[in-house]
Design an enzyme around this catalytic site. Structure first.
Site, PDB file in Angstrom:
ATOM      1  N   TYR A 148       0.945  -1.210   0.088  1.00  0.00           N
ATOM      2  CA  TYR A 148       0.058  -0.024   0.161  1.00  0.00           C
ATOM      3  C   TYR A 148       0.871   0.985  -0.014  1.00  0.00           C
ATOM      4  O   TYR A 148       0.332   2.448  -0.592  1.00  0.00           O
ATOM      5  CB  TYR A 148      -1.011   0.034   1.258  1.00  0.00           C
ATOM      6  CG  TYR A 148      -2.201  -1.016   0.857  1.00  0.00           C
ATOM      7  CD1 TYR A 148      -3.122  -0.322  -0.104  1.00  0.00           C
ATOM      8  CD2 TYR A 148      -2.367  -2.111   1.260  1.00  0.00           C
ATOM      9  CE1 TYR A 148      -4.282  -1.149  -0.367  1.00  0.00           C
ATOM     10  CE2 TYR A 148      -3.399  -2.996   0.972  1.00  0.00           C
ATOM     11  CZ  TYR A 148      -4.256  -2.522   0.101  1.00  0.00           C
ATOM     12  OH  TYR A 148      -5.476  -3.349  -0.238  1.00  0.00           O
TER      13      TYR A 148
ATOM     14  N   ARG B 228       1.624   1.747  -3.511  1.00  0.00           N
ATOM     15  CA  ARG B 228       0.540   2.436  -4.166  1.00  0.00           C
ATOM     16  C   ARG B 228       0.223   3.967  -3.939  1.00  0.00           C
ATOM     17  O   ARG B 228      -0.014   4.766  -4.573  1.00  0.00           O
ATOM     18  CB  ARG B 228      -0.771   1.554  -4.038  1.00  0.00           C
ATOM     19  CG  ARG B 228      -0.592   0.419  -4.940  1.00  0.00           C
ATOM     20  CD  ARG B 228      -1.892  -0.425  -4.976  1.00  0.00           C
ATOM     21  NE  ARG B 228      -3.003   0.328  -5.251  1.00  0.00           N
ATOM     22  CZ  ARG B 228      -4.270  -0.092  -4.849  1.00  0.00           C
ATOM     23  NH1 ARG B 228      -4.699  -0.951  -3.891  1.00  0.00           N
ATOM     24  NH2 ARG B 228      -5.210   0.821  -5.177  1.00  0.00           N
TER      25      ARG B 228
ATOM     26  N   ASN C 207     -12.254   4.623  -5.763  1.00  0.00           N
ATOM     27  CA  ASN C 207     -10.689   5.187  -5.982  1.00  0.00           C
ATOM     28  C   ASN C 207     -10.308   5.575  -4.317  1.00  0.00           C
ATOM     29  O   ASN C 207     -10.956   6.343  -3.595  1.00  0.00           O
ATOM     30  CB  ASN C 207     -10.410   6.013  -6.731  1.00  0.00           C
ATOM     31  CG  ASN C 207     -11.062   5.742  -8.381  1.00  0.00           C
ATOM     32  OD1 ASN C 207     -11.058   4.801  -8.512  1.00  0.00           O
ATOM     33  ND2 ASN C 207     -10.936   6.601  -9.224  1.00  0.00           N
TER      34      ASN C 207
ATOM     35  N   ASP D 227      -7.098   6.853  -4.380  1.00  0.00           N
ATOM     36  CA  ASP D 227      -6.280   7.978  -4.409  1.00  0.00           C
ATOM     37  C   ASP D 227      -7.203   9.086  -3.969  1.00  0.00           C
ATOM     38  O   ASP D 227      -8.294   9.158  -3.566  1.00  0.00           O
ATOM     39  CB  ASP D 227      -5.747   8.117  -5.853  1.00  0.00           C
ATOM     40  CG  ASP D 227      -6.916   8.255  -6.630  1.00  0.00           C
ATOM     41  OD1 ASP D 227      -7.842   9.306  -6.718  1.00  0.00           O
ATOM     42  OD2 ASP D 227      -6.919   7.709  -7.876  1.00  0.00           O
TER      43      ASP D 227
ATOM     44  N   HIS E 274     -14.147   2.961  -0.925  1.00  0.00           N
ATOM     45  CA  HIS E 274     -13.275   1.921  -0.684  1.00  0.00           C
ATOM     46  C   HIS E 274     -12.297   2.521   0.477  1.00  0.00           C
ATOM     47  O   HIS E 274     -11.064   1.938   0.519  1.00  0.00           O
ATOM     48  CB  HIS E 274     -12.647   1.429  -1.904  1.00  0.00           C
ATOM     49  CG  HIS E 274     -13.873   0.200  -2.487  1.00  0.00           C
ATOM     50  ND1 HIS E 274     -13.625   0.058  -3.669  1.00  0.00           N
ATOM     51  CD2 HIS E 274     -15.032  -0.048  -2.038  1.00  0.00           C
ATOM     52  CE1 HIS E 274     -14.648  -0.629  -4.177  1.00  0.00           C
ATOM     53  NE2 HIS E 274     -15.651  -0.765  -3.322  1.00  0.00           N
TER      54      HIS E 274
HETATM   55  P1  OAD Z   1     -11.636  -1.584 -12.690  1.00  0.00           P
HETATM   56  O1  OAD Z   1     -10.245  -1.880 -13.159  1.00  0.00           O
HETATM   57  O2  OAD Z   1     -12.290  -3.148 -12.468  1.00  0.00           O
HETATM   58  O3  OAD Z   1     -12.204  -1.160 -14.101  1.00  0.00           O
HETATM   59  C1  OAD Z   1     -11.785   0.021 -14.670  1.00  0.00           C
HETATM   60  C2  OAD Z   1     -12.718   0.323 -15.983  1.00  0.00           C
HETATM   61  O4  OAD Z   1     -12.115   1.731 -16.214  1.00  0.00           O
HETATM   62  C3  OAD Z   1     -12.705  -0.406 -16.979  1.00  0.00           C
HETATM   63  O5  OAD Z   1     -14.219  -0.643 -17.137  1.00  0.00           O
HETATM   64  C4  OAD Z   1     -12.205   0.125 -17.972  1.00  0.00           C
HETATM   65  O6  OAD Z   1     -12.528   0.019 -19.386  1.00  0.00           O
HETATM   66  C5  OAD Z   1     -12.381   1.556 -17.622  1.00  0.00           C
HETATM   67  N1  OAD Z   1     -11.392   2.572 -18.344  1.00  0.00           N
HETATM   68  C6  OAD Z   1     -10.134   2.424 -18.524  1.00  0.00           C
HETATM   69  N2  OAD Z   1      -9.479   3.646 -18.595  1.00  0.00           N
HETATM   70  C7  OAD Z   1     -10.414   4.517 -19.004  1.00  0.00           C
HETATM   71  C8  OAD Z   1     -10.580   5.705 -19.258  1.00  0.00           C
HETATM   72  N3  OAD Z   1      -9.337   6.465 -19.541  1.00  0.00           N
HETATM   73  N4  OAD Z   1     -11.718   6.645 -19.410  1.00  0.00           N
HETATM   74  C9  OAD Z   1     -12.901   5.998 -18.883  1.00  0.00           C
HETATM   75  N5  OAD Z   1     -12.949   4.529 -18.657  1.00  0.00           N
HETATM   76  C10 OAD Z   1     -11.537   3.982 -18.540  1.00  0.00           C
HETATM   77  O7  OAD Z   1     -11.748  -0.595 -11.955  1.00  0.00           O
HETATM   78  P2  OAD Z   1     -13.044  -0.353 -10.743  1.00  0.00           P
HETATM   79  O8  OAD Z   1     -14.181  -0.489 -11.313  1.00  0.00           O
HETATM   80  O9  OAD Z   1     -12.636   1.056  -9.985  1.00  0.00           O
HETATM   81  O10 OAD Z   1     -11.679  -2.276  -4.887  1.00  0.00           O
HETATM   82  O11 OAD Z   1     -12.896  -1.492  -9.754  1.00  0.00           O
HETATM   83  C11 OAD Z   1     -13.767  -1.437  -8.550  1.00  0.00           C
HETATM   84  C12 OAD Z   1     -13.027  -1.968  -7.389  1.00  0.00           C
HETATM   85  O12 OAD Z   1     -12.200  -3.173  -7.640  1.00  0.00           O
HETATM   86  C13 OAD Z   1     -11.794  -1.245  -6.617  1.00  0.00           C
HETATM   87  O13 OAD Z   1     -12.060  -0.108  -6.211  1.00  0.00           O
HETATM   88  C14 OAD Z   1     -10.929  -1.983  -6.032  1.00  0.00           C
HETATM   89  C15 OAD Z   1     -10.953  -3.276  -7.120  1.00  0.00           C
HETATM   90  O14 OAD Z   1     -10.934  -4.459  -6.453  1.00  0.00           O
HETATM   91  C16 OAD Z   1     -11.149  -2.825  -3.825  1.00  0.00           C
HETATM   92  O15 OAD Z   1      -9.713  -3.206  -3.734  1.00  0.00           O
HETATM   93  C17 OAD Z   1     -11.918  -2.992  -2.674  1.00  0.00           C
END
Ligand code: OAD
Ligand code: ZN
Length: 251
Positions: free
Chosen positions: A67, A70, A102, A104, A119
Site C-alpha cells: 500500500y 501504491r 478510488n 487516491d 473503498h
Molecule cells: P476496474 O479496473 O475494474 O475497471 C476500470 C474500468 O475503467 C474499465 O471498465 C475500463 O474499461 C475503464 N477505463 C479505463 N481507462 C479509462 C478511461 N481513460 N476513461 C474511461 N474509462 C476507462 O476498476 P473499478 O471498477 O474502479 O476495490 O474497480 C472496482 C474495485 O475493484 C476497486 O475499487 C478495487 C478493485 O478490487 C478494492 O480494492 C476493494
C-alpha cells in the site's frame, strides 16, 4: 464522441446528479486499473495476498509495503482533465454528489468537494486495534515507488498496535455512513453517471440499479463495454478525460 443534446438538456434541468467513479478515471493520471490489461493491478497481484484482513495478519510488512507503493504512486500522480471537469461540473450543476471507489486523492486535489470514498483512502490509515487515525507527516516527499518492498507498519501512538491501511479490504464492509449516503444519492438523483468503472464489485455496482429503479437517467462513460449497457440511458464510449470536459463545455 457525440453527446446527445437531450442528455445536455436533462443535465441543465436536473436538481440532483450523482456520479460514481472508478479506476478508469485515474488511468489517465498514470495509475493502473484493477482489471482488463496486462498492467492491471489484479493481473499482477493476487488480492488474497495483499488486500484482505487475513493477509495483513499473516504478513503485515508485505501488505503495508504494497500500500505504501501504491500511495507513493498516487502522491506522484496529478489530477487529469477528467478530475478537473468533475470539479467544474460541481460548479455548473445544481447538485453533483460524487461517490468514488478510488483510494487516491485526485478528486480532492482537483478541487472537488464532499467526495464519498466507498473503498477508503490511501492517505488515512488507522490503528488495526483501536482505530486511532494515523497521520503521515504533511511535509512528506513521495519516494520512488518500489513494488514488493516489505515495510514495517508504524505503531499506534495510543495503544502501540500496528497501523493498517485505510482502505476497505475484500471481506470487509464499506463504512456505513459512506454507503448510506451513496445509496441515498443514487436513489434520489435525476441523472446517475458511472465513470471508468467495470461495475463488477458489489455493493458499489448496485448503485446504478438503485438509480434506475427510482427512474433516474443512467449514463456510462467508459472506453470499453462493461455489461451494464442494458441498464443505461446513454452509453458514452471513450476516455473520461475527453468526454467529461466536453460535457462541461456543452452545459
Ligand atoms: P476496474 O479496473 O475494474 O475497471 C476500470 C474500468 O475503467 C474499465 O471498465 C475500463 O474499461 C475503464 N477505463 C479505463 N481507462 C479509462 C478511461 N481513460 N476513461 C474511461 N474509462 C476507462 O476498476 P473499478 O471498477 O474502479 O476495490 O474497480 C472496482 C474495485 O475493484 C476497486 O475499487 C478495487 C478493485 O478490487 C478494492 O480494492 C476493494
Ligand atoms: Zn491503537
Amino acid at each position: 464522441m457525440r453527446i446527445a443534446e437531450q442528455l445536455i438538456e436533462s443535465l441543465r434541468t436536473a436538481d440532483r446528479v450523482t456520479m460514481l467513479t472508478g479506476a478508469g478515471l485515474s488511468a489517465e493520471s498514470g495509475l493502473a486499473t484493477f482489471r482488463g490489461k496486462a498492467t492491471s493491478i489484479w493481473e499482477n497481484f493476487n488480492p488474497m495476498d495483499v488486500a484482505t484482513p487475513h493477509a495483513f495478519e499473516q504478513d503485515p510488512e508485505l501488505v503495508w509495503g504494497w500500500y505504501e507503493w501504491r500511495r507513493m504512486q498516487a502522491m506522484r500522480a496529478q489530477p487529469n482533465d477528467g478530475h478537473r471537469a468533475i470539479t467544474a461540473l460541481q460548479g455548473k450543476l445544481r447538485q453533483l454528489s460524487l461517490v468514488t471507489q478510488n483510494v487516491d486523492d485526485l478528486h480532492e486535489r482537483a478541487g472537488s468537494h464532499f467526495v464519498r470514498h466507498l473503498h477508503g483512502t490511501l492517505q488515512h490509515p488507522r490503528c488495526a486495534a483501536c482505530g486511532q487515525p494515523h497521520e503521515f507527516p504533511s511535509s512528506e516527499i513521495p519516494n520512488e515507488p518500489a513494488a514488493g518492498r516489505r515495510i514495517e507498519p508504524p505503531r499506534c501512538t495510543r495503544c502501540g498496535s500496528r497501523v493498517r491501511p485505510g482502505v476497505v479490504w475484500f471481506g470487509e464492509s464499506i463504512p456505513r455512513r459512506e454507503w448510506e449516503a451513496a445509496e441515498q444519492s443514487a436513489r434520489l438523483c435525476d441523472v446517475f453517471f458511472c465513470v471508468g468503472t467495470s461495475g463488477l464489485v458489489e455493493p458499489a455496482a448496485s448503485l446504478v440499479h438503485f438509480a434506475r429503479e427510482e427512474g433516474a437517467l443512467t449514463v456510462q462513460i467508459n472506453t470499453e463495454s462493461t455489461g451494464l449497457e442494458d441498464r443505461l440511458s446513454y452509453d458514452l464510449r471513450g476516455s473520461a478525460g475527453i468526454i467529461l470536459p466536453e460535457l462541461v463545455c456543452r452545459l
